[in-house]
Design an enzyme around this catalytic site. Structure first.
Site, PDB file in Angstrom:
ATOM      1  N   ASP A  47      -7.666  -0.341  -2.871  1.00  0.00           N
ATOM      2  CA  ASP A  47      -6.277  -0.290  -2.415  1.00  0.00           C
ATOM      3  C   ASP A  47      -5.337  -0.576  -3.579  1.00  0.00           C
ATOM      4  O   ASP A  47      -5.750  -1.101  -4.620  1.00  0.00           O
ATOM      5  CB  ASP A  47      -6.063  -1.321  -1.297  1.00  0.00           C
ATOM      6  CG  ASP A  47      -4.921  -0.946  -0.361  1.00  0.00           C
ATOM      7  OD1 ASP A  47      -4.133  -0.049  -0.718  1.00  0.00           O
ATOM      8  OD2 ASP A  47      -4.818  -1.559   0.721  1.00  0.00           O
ATOM      9  N   GLY A  48      -4.086  -0.254  -3.395  1.00  0.00           N
ATOM     10  CA  GLY A  48      -3.061  -0.547  -4.390  1.00  0.00           C
ATOM     11  C   GLY A  48      -2.381  -1.864  -4.099  1.00  0.00           C
ATOM     12  O   GLY A  48      -2.777  -2.613  -3.201  1.00  0.00           O
ATOM     13  N   ASP A  93       1.777  -3.918  -4.670  1.00  0.00           N
ATOM     14  CA  ASP A  93       3.144  -3.882  -5.190  1.00  0.00           C
ATOM     15  C   ASP A  93       3.322  -4.845  -6.353  1.00  0.00           C
ATOM     16  O   ASP A  93       4.146  -4.624  -7.236  1.00  0.00           O
ATOM     17  CB  ASP A  93       4.141  -4.213  -4.074  1.00  0.00           C
ATOM     18  CG  ASP A  93       4.088  -3.183  -2.949  1.00  0.00           C
ATOM     19  OD1 ASP A  93       4.321  -2.001  -3.236  1.00  0.00           O
ATOM     20  OD2 ASP A  93       3.795  -3.562  -1.804  1.00  0.00           O
ATOM     21  N   GLY A 103       2.502  -4.062   1.125  1.00  0.00           N
ATOM     22  CA  GLY A 103       3.301  -3.727   2.294  1.00  0.00           C
ATOM     23  C   GLY A 103       4.585  -2.988   1.985  1.00  0.00           C
ATOM     24  O   GLY A 103       5.404  -2.765   2.877  1.00  0.00           O
ATOM     25  N   GLY A 104       4.752  -2.580   0.704  1.00  0.00           N
ATOM     26  CA  GLY A 104       5.935  -1.791   0.380  1.00  0.00           C
ATOM     27  C   GLY A 104       5.981  -0.487   1.142  1.00  0.00           C
ATOM     28  O   GLY A 104       7.051   0.053   1.413  1.00  0.00           O
ATOM     29  N   GLU A 115      -4.138  -2.576   6.274  1.00  0.00           N
ATOM     30  CA  GLU A 115      -4.717  -2.838   4.956  1.00  0.00           C
ATOM     31  C   GLU A 115      -5.429  -4.189   4.928  1.00  0.00           C
ATOM     32  O   GLU A 115      -6.529  -4.304   4.385  1.00  0.00           O
ATOM     33  CB  GLU A 115      -3.618  -2.808   3.891  1.00  0.00           C
ATOM     34  CG  GLU A 115      -3.092  -1.411   3.595  1.00  0.00           C
ATOM     35  CD  GLU A 115      -1.928  -1.432   2.623  1.00  0.00           C
ATOM     36  OE1 GLU A 115      -1.710  -0.406   1.972  1.00  0.00           O
ATOM     37  OE2 GLU A 115      -1.236  -2.459   2.525  1.00  0.00           O
TER      38      GLU A 115
END
Length: 270
Positions: A112-113, A115, A126-127, A134
């Site tokens: 996952d990415g 922020d 959560g952006g 997630e």
């Protein structure tokens, strides 16, 4: 203790190396950084006959792209569990095997990415308003692997990401939750408004998103996060604390920096 000091020093050096003129680099540089980080993570952590979580956001697009290449080239058997509508569409569009947590409640890894990532591998996520799914998927994975570009590296959360900590809330409770957080912890809490529609952002789960611009002198995010999570109406927060095992950061010079719980190092250029 020594590892912690090393992480702080190296993180500071990395932040300095990508500050100033580097921060003005064009979008193409950032996209290349996202891609090399995503490719390296998929190459190292995705194995045959596994179930993996597919995160959300712009960097994950490259991870799915690389995963699809490996499935085609190597004949990998991989089941992909999405964390959002976007992730689900990426899986389907790339002709990968779509799964769910009912059939695969334990995952080998989730990619996952983020922020923002601090020097202890704590995250703000959560952006894109996908934080609930997630976090659920990440909690089901043996390891959470983060992929990001160099702009996401910080010494502390909130240092560079100025949009606040996302908090998913039940719609009827957003005002009480907003006031409770502001009165108890300070800062400002804003209801996230949509861009391409009138009114607030609606998550995949039918909820609202509050963005908490927390005071920079708040010293114990872990305690605050636990307490906020218990407020009636709060569904989940975008603080991912002590969850990630490793992060891959694509750098402006084409290298990939790895950060784990014990060390940080520069990898070879791609």
């Amino acid at each position: 203790m020594l590892h912690s000091v090393v992480r702080i020093l190296v993180t500071s050096k990395l932040r300095h190396s990508v500050s100033g003129s580097s921060r003005k680099m064009d979008k193409n540089s950032v996209e290349k950084a996202k891609k090399i980080a995503a490719y390296k993570a998929v190459n190292e952590y995705v194995q045959n006959d596994t179930a993996i979580g597919i995160g959300s956001g712009s960097t994950v697009v490259y991870a799915v792209e690389r995963l699809a290449e490996r499935v085609k080239e190597e004949g990998l058997s991989v089941v992909c569990i999405p964390t959002s509508f976007q992730a689900r569409q990426l899986i389907l569009d790339n002709h990968l095997t779509l799964g769910d947590l009912e059939i695969h409640p334990q995952l080998d890894c989730a990619i996952d990415g983020a922020d923002e990532v601090d020097n202890n591998l704590n995250l703000i996520k959560g952006g894109g308003a996908c934080l609930l799914q997630e976090k659920i998927v990440a909690s089901c994975a043996k390891r959470l692997i983060i992929i990001a570009d160099y702009t996401k590296i910080s010494q502390r959360l909130g240092e560079h990401y100025k949009k606040g900590i996302p908090i998913e809330v039940v719609p009827m409770a957003y005002v009480p939750v907003q006031r409770k957080i502001e009165n108890t912890y300070g800062g400002t809490v804003k209801l996230r408004m949509a861009i391409a529609k009138a009114g607030p952002v609606i998550t995949d789960n039918g909820n609202f998103i509050l963005d908490w611009h927390f005071p920079q002198d708040l010293t114990c995010l872990n305690k605050s996060n636990n307490e906020i999570s218990l407020i009636p109406g709060v569904v989940e927060t975008g603080l991912f604390l002590n969850m990630a095992e490793k992060a891959f950061f694509g750098m402006p010079d084409g290298s990939v920096t790895q950060m784990s719980s014990n060390f940080m190092k520069l990898e070879e250029k791609h």
